[in-house]
Design an enzyme around this catalytic site. Structure first.
Site, PDB file in Angstrom:
ATOM      1  N   LYS A  38      19.345  70.888  55.110  1.00  0.00           N
ATOM      2  CA  LYS A  38      20.572  70.994  55.901  1.00  0.00           C
ATOM      3  C   LYS A  38      21.543  71.858  55.105  1.00  0.00           C
ATOM      4  O   LYS A  38      21.333  72.089  53.907  1.00  0.00           O
ATOM      5  CB  LYS A  38      21.155  69.618  56.204  1.00  0.00           C
ATOM      6  CG  LYS A  38      21.718  68.874  54.985  1.00  0.00           C
ATOM      7  CD  LYS A  38      22.440  67.625  55.457  1.00  0.00           C
ATOM      8  CE  LYS A  38      23.229  67.006  54.335  1.00  0.00           C
ATOM      9  NZ  LYS A  38      23.929  65.791  54.750  1.00  0.00           N
ATOM     10  N   CYS A  69      15.971  61.213  52.481  1.00  0.00           N
ATOM     11  CA  CYS A  69      16.229  59.852  52.961  1.00  0.00           C
ATOM     12  C   CYS A  69      15.582  59.533  54.305  1.00  0.00           C
ATOM     13  O   CYS A  69      14.708  58.684  54.378  1.00  0.00           O
ATOM     14  CB  CYS A  69      17.728  59.607  53.052  1.00  0.00           C
ATOM     15  SG  CYS A  69      18.480  59.391  51.438  1.00  0.00           S
ATOM     16  N   ARG A 119      26.100  61.039  52.262  1.00  0.00           N
ATOM     17  CA  ARG A 119      25.409  62.186  52.854  1.00  0.00           C
ATOM     18  C   ARG A 119      25.489  63.339  51.869  1.00  0.00           C
ATOM     19  O   ARG A 119      26.570  63.586  51.303  1.00  0.00           O
ATOM     20  CB  ARG A 119      26.117  62.627  54.140  1.00  0.00           C
ATOM     21  CG  ARG A 119      26.110  61.630  55.260  1.00  0.00           C
ATOM     22  CD  ARG A 119      27.190  61.966  56.260  1.00  0.00           C
ATOM     23  NE  ARG A 119      28.521  61.923  55.643  1.00  0.00           N
ATOM     24  CZ  ARG A 119      29.632  62.405  56.178  1.00  0.00           C
ATOM     25  NH1 ARG A 119      29.592  63.004  57.343  1.00  0.00           N
ATOM     26  NH2 ARG A 119      30.795  62.310  55.561  1.00  0.00           N
ATOM     27  N   ALA A 171      20.335  68.378  68.753  1.00  0.00           N
ATOM     28  CA  ALA A 171      18.916  68.701  68.958  1.00  0.00           C
ATOM     29  C   ALA A 171      18.580  69.959  68.170  1.00  0.00           C
ATOM     30  O   ALA A 171      19.424  70.822  67.952  1.00  0.00           O
ATOM     31  CB  ALA A 171      18.645  68.916  70.438  1.00  0.00           C
ATOM     32  N   LYS A 216      20.710  49.455  54.690  1.00  0.00           N
ATOM     33  CA  LYS A 216      20.488  50.874  54.434  1.00  0.00           C
ATOM     34  C   LYS A 216      19.327  51.426  55.257  1.00  0.00           C
ATOM     35  O   LYS A 216      19.462  52.446  55.930  1.00  0.00           O
ATOM     36  CB  LYS A 216      20.238  51.092  52.933  1.00  0.00           C
ATOM     37  CG  LYS A 216      19.921  52.508  52.531  1.00  0.00           C
ATOM     38  CD  LYS A 216      21.067  53.449  52.870  1.00  0.00           C
ATOM     39  CE  LYS A 216      20.650  54.890  52.745  1.00  0.00           C
ATOM     40  NZ  LYS A 216      20.424  55.334  51.412  1.00  0.00           N
TER      41      LYS A 216
END
Ligand code: UDX
Length: 445
Positions: A330, A268, A156, A260, A212
């Site tokens: 993110k 990805c 990640r 949410a 994956k």
């Protein structure tokens, strides 16, 4: 035992993998066709923002075990060659572009020595690996065996170093007469984590390829599931946060990836579900992958929902100043690929709004690649006179904003929390009307 390792492709995956392999005690050369990346890495600088990576690069460069090159022949000494190049979505279609994978293995093969193995880490559509093995076979020197393991990565962004050094599991896809020897060799590479008890699964090629994409399809489905519930909550007065907590207590469901909000993005999840859709259709199994269409559509609807909420609050947005907090897909990453935050910002720009986007790390890459919004270096510049505040990437510094301080800078006291992490009560106390995705509106107090 210390091995000689080459890592081909030094993007998000390869740069981290190379540094981590050196950390494990191996002697590593990282190779890329991009001279700029190699120059940065040679100076111990990370070409991406990834916590812990710069420090690791500096330490590993000092050991002398980590070097970089643009020349593929630098791989010639290695016992194990990791190929970590990207498989982006093809322009105008859903399928993944595997050209870089074939180019990398084809370039590598003439430099493979007897006994060495090639290891693919890239995410590829199921059925690709036998063709890669064929490409290696056609290009290895006489007397050298073509040996290939498929060893998908699961790292990640934001936790890439940790996920590489101490993954949840290893998957080795092996086939053919060298399968056992290949497993032994890869066990040497990962000896430290294996000794610490990390599970290792040996599979055939097709399974390793599928692990994956199916893992990412599952994660994407989980996020879209809770976002679909958010839509239902919006229509019925439910609170998706309480809903997620309640169902998450069921161990069979689990609370992780039930966040949410404005949905998933990045290099990805979106690309992998689309590539899986394309591959399923190629395989004549459109029904088996059809659910992913709904997953993708739900995800994209959440971005539109934010725009609708903005229009609901401001009416015509043309010319109105809007603060967008977040550009990366993110937090703890400067990756803007398929970023929900930037997508929302760009939609508002198209509607004529004066959109000011802030991000703690992603501004340089956003400015270079996504012109349109007005990128500002400080949160204050984004907030100054804004008629609405959109919180779209949950960086820690945004969560820690003082709503009273924000209230003194903006012109309109409306906030949309696209990540459902702001303390609505505190913002309401500071005079804000708080809209969250899938949660009742909290009126200003
Ligand atoms: C993902 C997988 O997690 C990783 O195992 C794989 O190897 C690569 O793809 P990454 O793309 O780095 O990793 O991000 P991840 O943390 O999975 O988040 C993906 C997106 O989903 C982000 O945009 C994130 O904001 C969003 N997300 C995540 C949610 O919207 N809700 C959640 O509950 C979790």
């Amino acid at each position: 035992m210390s091995l000689r390792i080459s890592v081909i492709g030094t993007g998000y995956l390869g740069a981290v993998h190379a540094a981590c392999m050196a950390e494990l005690g191996h002697t590593v050369v990282g190779i890329d066709v991009d001279a700029k990346k190699i120059e940065a890495l040679s100076q111990g600088r990370s070409p991406i923002y990834e916590p812990g990576l710069t420090d690791l690069l500096t330490r590993m460069t000092e050991t002398g075990r980590l070097s970089w090159s643009t020349d593929i022949s630098a791989a010639a000494d290695a016992d194990v060659h990791f190929v970590c190049v990207g498989t982006p979505q093809r322009a105008g279609e859903y399928a993944a572009n595997t050209d870089y994978v074939f180019a990398a293995f084809t370039a590598l093969a003439p430099h493979m020595k007897a006994g060495s193995i090639a290891v693919g880490k890239s995410t590829v559509p199921v059925g690709t690996v036998p063709r890669v093995l064929e490409a290696i076979r056609e290009n290895v020197p006489d007397g050298v065996d073509a040996r290939l393991v498929w060893n998908p990565e699961f790292l990640r962004e934001g936790f890439a170093v940790k996920d590489t050094l101490t993954p949840d599991r290893f998957v080795y896809g092996v086939e053919g007469e060298f399968a056992d020897a290949d497993v032994e060799k890869l066990d040497e590479v990962y000896a430290k984590a294996l000794a610490a008890g990390t599970p290792r699964l040996v599979t055939n090629y097709a399974t390793a390829e599928l692990v994956k994409v199916s893992a990412n399809a599952f994660l994407a489905t989980k996020i879209s599931f809770i976002n679909a519930m958010a839509e239902i909550c919006e229509a019925t007065g439910g609170d998706v946060l309480a809903l997620a907590d309640a169902i998450g207590h069921d161990e069979r469901i689990g609370r992780k990836f039930l966040g949410a909000g404005v949905g998933f993005g990045g290099g990805c999840l979106p690309k992998d579900i689309r590539a899986f859709l394309a591959r399923g259709e190629e395989l004549g199994l459109p029904d088996s992958v059809d659910f992913l269409r709904g997953v993708d559509a739900t995800n994209l609807r959440r971005r539109e929902r934010v725009v609708t909420l903005v229009e609901g609050a401001l009416g015509d947005v043309a010319g109105k100043p809007i603060a967008v907090l977040g550009a990366a897909f993110k937090p703890n990453s400067d990756d803007i690929r398929d970023s929900p935050a930037l997508d929302v910002a760009e939609r508002l720009v198209q509607l004529g709004a004066d959109v000011r986007v802030h991000d703690p790390e992603a501004l340089p890459v956003a400015r270079a690649n996504r012109p349109g919004p007005n990128y500002v270096d400080t949160v204050d510049e984004a907030l100054d006179g804004a008629q609405i505040v959109l919180h779209l990437t949950e960086w820690k510094q945004y969560r820690e904003l003082d709503p009273t301080d924000v209230a003194s800078k903006v012109a309109g006291k409306v906030v949309i929390d696209g990540r459902n992490v702001l303390d609505g009560g505190r913002w309401a106390d500071a005079g804000f009307t708080v809209h969250s995705l899938g949660r009742p509106v909290v009126e200003a107090r």
